[in-house]
Design an enzyme around this catalytic site. Sequence first.
Site, PDB file in Angstrom:
ATOM      1  N   ASP A 146       0.875  -1.168   0.000  1.00  0.00           N
ATOM      2  CA  ASP A 146       0.000   0.000   0.000  1.00  0.00           C
ATOM      3  C   ASP A 146       0.918   1.226   0.000  1.00  0.00           C
ATOM      4  OD1 ASP A 146      -1.426   2.230   0.746  1.00  0.00           O
ATOM      5  OD2 ASP A 146      -2.584   1.233   2.310  1.00  0.00           O
ATOM      6  N   LYS A 194      -3.622  12.224  -2.790  1.00  0.00           N
ATOM      7  CA  LYS A 194      -2.615  12.481  -1.754  1.00  0.00           C
ATOM      8  C   LYS A 194      -1.305  12.978  -2.365  1.00  0.00           C
ATOM      9  CE  LYS A 194      -4.435   8.830   1.238  1.00  0.00           C
ATOM     10  NZ  LYS A 194      -5.171   9.530   2.286  1.00  0.00           N
TER      11      LYS A 194
HETATM   12  N1  7TS Z   1      -3.828   3.379   2.772  1.00  0.00           N
HETATM   13  C1  7TS Z   1      -3.217   4.318   3.498  1.00  0.00           C
HETATM   14  C2  7TS Z   1      -1.859   4.054   4.072  1.00  0.00           C
HETATM   15  C3  7TS Z   1      -3.857   5.545   3.680  1.00  0.00           C
HETATM   16  O1  7TS Z   1      -3.241   6.494   4.386  1.00  0.00           O
HETATM   17  C4  7TS Z   1      -5.130   5.777   3.120  1.00  0.00           C
HETATM   18  C5  7TS Z   1      -5.890   7.045   3.350  1.00  0.00           C
HETATM   19  C6  7TS Z   1      -5.704   4.750   2.359  1.00  0.00           C
HETATM   20  C7  7TS Z   1      -5.021   3.573   2.219  1.00  0.00           C
HETATM   21  C8  7TS Z   1      -6.999   4.921   1.667  1.00  0.00           C
HETATM   22  O2  7TS Z   1      -6.869   5.791   0.596  1.00  0.00           O
HETATM   23  P1  7TS Z   1      -8.128   6.268  -0.260  1.00  0.00           P
HETATM   24  O3  7TS Z   1      -7.553   7.295  -1.164  1.00  0.00           O
HETATM   25  O4  7TS Z   1      -8.663   5.077  -0.963  1.00  0.00           O
HETATM   26  O5  7TS Z   1      -9.107   6.825   0.737  1.00  0.00           O
HETATM   27  N2  7TS Z   1      -5.537   7.720   4.521  1.00  0.00           N
HETATM   28  C9  7TS Z   1      -6.219   8.729   5.099  1.00  0.00           C
HETATM   29  C10 7TS Z   1      -5.767   9.350   6.255  1.00  0.00           C
HETATM   30  O6  7TS Z   1      -4.741   9.047   6.853  1.00  0.00           O
HETATM   31  N3  7TS Z   1      -6.628  10.323   6.601  1.00  0.00           N
HETATM   32  O7  7TS Z   1      -7.605  10.349   5.693  1.00  0.00           O
HETATM   33  C11 7TS Z   1      -7.356   9.360   4.757  1.00  0.00           C
END
Ligand code: 7TS
Length: 414
Positions: free
Chosen positions: A205, A231
């Site tokens: 991840d 991000k």
């Molecule tokens: N994996 C990690 C390590 C993450 O930090 C996040 C989102 C996800 C997966 C999921 O990502 P998404 O784009 O599919 O939502 N992390 C966070 C956080 O730390 N605060 O809000 C979202």
Amino acid sequence: MQSAQASFENIRKDFPILERTVRENKTLVYLDNASTTQKPNQVIDAINDYYRNHNANIHRAVYALAEEATELYEKSRDKVANFINVKNRVEVIFVRGTTEAINLVAYAWGRDNLKEDDIIVTTEYEHHSNIVPWQLLTREKGAKLEYIGMNDNGELNLDDLDKYLATGKVKLVTFSLVSNVLGTISDAETIISKCKAAGVLTLVDGAQAVPHMKVDVEKLGCDFFAFSGHKMLGPTGIGILWVRKSILETMNPFHGGGDMIREVHKYETTWNDLPYKFEAGTPNIADVVGLGAAIDYLSNIGMDVIRQHEIDLTSYALDKLSQVKGLRIYGTKDISKRGGVISFNFADVHPHDVAQIIDEEGIAIRSGHHCAQVLMERLNVAATSRASFYIYNTKEEIDALINSLNKVARIFKL
Ligand code: 7TS
């Protein structure tokens, strides 16, 4: 030649949102980059330009706009492949984000490859999106989910990995390259080489890694790799799943529908070539284009420069925060092993109260469990406060954070 400091000040000018004020005319200090990052003009303009000048559905029609839209979309796939050093572009699949990427693997790979008593191994510091899909899968299959534990420095205990690998039942080991709460950078090289030696597949991840440091998927040697566009300066709703081609070729589709088929008959369907087999329906074309612009932007600065900037900011912040009486910082102090994420608790003040008081000063940090409740249990806390940095943040903003924490201390008489 400009100093590094000066060039980072110029970067701020590219982000219109950083000019606005919040609450009582306070300058915005945005320190919640692990949740999502702000967007530069270059990304906003690319999306705007796509809708104004090139919008059409892709991979279907022969007219000029459709050709342009298809070209823009596919060019972004090349940019992604280059950015993470993937040689074969058909291994890059556009999905909605890291969450969807991991669910795709759990569903389209896991359902055909896991059987009763098999083991999936994850870690204690995963985001829920790298836990819940595996709970769903292992429950359905009568398989087991096991966890690599963590020491008090927030580093993984790889003896646990050895123990599970020795059972001969592990089918997949999955872990985040950088923890979204502790900032720990996992020892991916060791984990992946142990798994390879045991003939076990690995999923990485990369949601908190790809935006912040050079990531070379080829060199990592994992089998699945996931990350999110939002991000890393890109838009929401677009992310990447990379899968090694030899595995991707054996996988059944995740979603059925348009674009993923070659021929459909009443009772049977044949699949389209890779990667389209895994991109059913009209994709998020505009945001793929926006992600391409984000990658250009990051590449122009250079990922090593970005990492160094975050090391500078994080060292500075760790030093200042550790001088605040009653403040407990989680994770390792070794800057070479951590990214720009700092979780902390302030005496027994609830993190929501901390976040709310400092929000009055225009400072945005996150409080809560950060979608990592397994980790919260391990730390024996319900929640933490978390500041997370990116390319546009400055030492002055960290000073502002410290000043606002001093205000919290005054209010709560700490
Ligand atoms: N994996 C990690 C390590 C993450 O930090 C996040 C989102 C996800 C997966 C999921 O990502 P998404 O784009 O599919 O939502 N992390 C966070 C956080 O730390 N605060 O809000 C979202």
